[in-house]
Design an enzyme around this catalytic site. Structure first.
Site, PDB file in Angstrom:
ATOM      1  N   LYS A   1      -3.919   1.635   4.146  1.00 11.71           N
ATOM      2  CA  LYS A   1      -3.537   2.847   3.051  1.00 11.71           C
ATOM      3  C   LYS A   1      -3.726   4.688   3.709  1.00 11.71           C
ATOM      4  CE  LYS A   1      -6.282   2.254  -0.420  1.00 11.71           C
ATOM      5  NZ  LYS A   1      -7.179   2.313  -2.041  1.00 11.71           N
TER       6      LYS A   1
ATOM      7  N   GLU B   1       1.987  -9.624  -2.674  1.00 10.92           N
ATOM      8  CA  GLU B   1       2.198 -11.566  -1.882  1.00 10.92           C
ATOM      9  C   GLU B   1       1.347 -11.936  -2.876  1.00 10.92           C
ATOM     10  OE1 GLU B   1       1.366  -8.815  -0.210  1.00 10.92           O
ATOM     11  OE2 GLU B   1      -0.576  -8.707   0.585  1.00 10.92           O
TER      12      GLU B   1
ATOM     13  N   ASP C   1       1.078  -1.575   7.974  1.00 12.83           N
ATOM     14  CA  ASP C   1       0.463  -2.805   7.060  1.00 12.83           C
ATOM     15  C   ASP C   1      -1.346  -2.899   7.792  1.00 12.83           C
ATOM     16  OD1 ASP C   1       0.213  -6.629   6.737  1.00 12.83           O
ATOM     17  OD2 ASP C   1       0.176  -5.173   5.368  1.00 12.83           O
TER      18      ASP C   1
ATOM     19  N   ASP D   1       4.583  -1.433   4.480  1.00 18.65           N
ATOM     20  CA  ASP D   1       4.192  -2.232   3.262  1.00 18.65           C
ATOM     21  C   ASP D   1       2.837  -1.834   2.601  1.00 18.65           C
ATOM     22  OD1 ASP D   1       1.800  -5.697   3.380  1.00 18.65           O
ATOM     23  OD2 ASP D   1       3.151  -5.212   1.842  1.00 18.65           O
ATOM     24  N   ASN D   2       2.598  -2.163   1.594  1.00 17.14           N
ATOM     25  CA  ASN D   2       1.519  -2.113  -0.001  1.00 17.14           C
ATOM     26  C   ASN D   2       1.430  -0.616  -0.674  1.00 17.14           C
ATOM     27  OD1 ASN D   2      -0.436  -3.355   2.765  1.00 17.14           O
ATOM     28  ND2 ASN D   2       0.315  -4.561   0.375  1.00 17.14           N
TER      29      ASN D   2
END
Ligand SMILES: Cc1cc(C(=O)N2CCN(C)CC2)sc1-c1cc(O)c2nc[nH]c(=O)c2c1
Ligand SMILES: [Mg+2]
Length: 214
Positions: free
Chosen positions: A144, A199, A141, A169-170
Site C-alpha cells: 500500500k 479475500e 497489488d 487492490d486493497n
C-alpha cells in the site's frame, strides 16, 4: 524442515488442479484458502471484478505489481488476447519461486514475464529492458505504501497513455489512503470504486479503477 504457506498452496495446486487449465488452478487456490489457510490472493469475489476489467480493457501489455503466488497472474493471463504480454514484479524470491510453478502448471507461462525485484528499481527500466512502450492495464497489488509512489513513477517514465487503466487492490483493507486521495482528486484520472470484501473474509475491501486521461 517446515514448509511455508506458499509451498502448501503450491502443493494444493499440484494435487487438485489440472495441468494446463488456468481455471482449475484458480479454483484449487480458492478452495485451499477457504478450507485450509487464508492467503493474500485477490480471491474470487474481487477476482471476478478483475476479470471484467481485463476483458473490457482487452490489453496488449499488462503490468502486475505484486505477484505473490501467481493467483491473479493466472487470472489475468488466461484472459489475454494472443501475443499479449503480462509483466509481473515480485520482490520476495521465495514467493516468486512458487509463483513460477503456479504459472507453469496453469499453462500460461508464455504470456508471463515474472521479474524478481523492487518496483521502484524496475519501473524505470521497463522500456529499455522489455521493450515496453506503455501499459494498457496496471494491477497494483504489492504494498500500500508503494501505490502512490509507483503511480507517479509510471507517469514520469511515460509508461501510461490516454486510456491506460490502473486497478488497485486493497484500497480499503489494508487501505491506501494517500493513493486514493491523489487518484480521486487528480484531473488526469477518472476513478471508480468497486466495493467488495477482503479475500476469503467478510471484511470490507474494494478495488479502485482509474483511467489515465493523458
Ligand atoms: C496480509 C493481510 C492481512 C489482512 C487482514 O486484514 N487480515 C485479517 C483477517 N484474517 C483472516 C486475514 C488477515 S489483509 C492483508 C493483505 C491483503 C492483500 O490482498 C494484500 N495484497 C497485496 N499486498 C499485501 O500486503 C496484502 C495484504
Ligand atoms: Mg491484494
Amino acid at each position: 524442515t517446515q514448509s511455508t504457506r506458499p509451498q502448501r498452496l503450491l502443493a494444493a495446486v499440484h494435487k487438485k488442479a489440472t495441468r494446463g487449465n488456468p481455471r482449475s488452478v484458480v479454483k484449487a487456490i480458492d478452495e485451499f484458502c477457504n478450507q485450509n489457510e487464508w492467503a493474500m490472493n485477490v480471491g474470487n469475489e474481487k477476482g471476478e471484478i478483475l476479470d471484467s476489467v481485463v476483458s473490457e480493457t482487452n490489453p496488449g501489455c499488462v503490468l502486475e505489481l505484486g505477484t505473490y503466488c501467481g493467483y491473479s497472474t493466472v487470472r489475468i493471463a488466461s484472459l489475454l488476447p494472443p501475443h499479449a504480454q503480462l509483466i509481473t514484479l515480485e520482490f520476495n524470491p521465495d514467493n516468486a519461486a512458487v509463483a513460477r510453478q503456479v504459472i507453469a502448471w496453469a499453462g500460461v507461462a508464455e504470456k508471463v514475464r515474472l521479474v524478481e525485484g523492487e518496483s521502484g528499481e524496475w519501473i524505470p527500466k521497463m522500456k529499455e529492458q522489455f521493450g515496453v512502450k506503455t501499459f494498457d492495464l496496471v494491477f497494483l497489488d504489492h504494498w500500500k505504501n508503494r501505490y502512490l509512489l509507483d503511480t507517479k513513477l509510471m507517469e514520469e517514465c511515460g509508461l501510461l497513455k490516454k486510456g491506460s487503466v490502473l486497478l488497485a487492490d486493497n484500497v480499503v483493507c489494508p487501505g491506501a489512503p494517500d493513493y486514493l486521495e491523489y487518484i480521486r482528486n487528480s484531473p488526469q484520472y477518472k476513478s471508480q470504486f468497486f466495493k467488495s470484501h477482503l479475500e476469503y473474509t467478510k471484511a470490507e475491501d474494494g478495488l479502485e479503477k482509474s483511467v489515465f486521461l493523458g
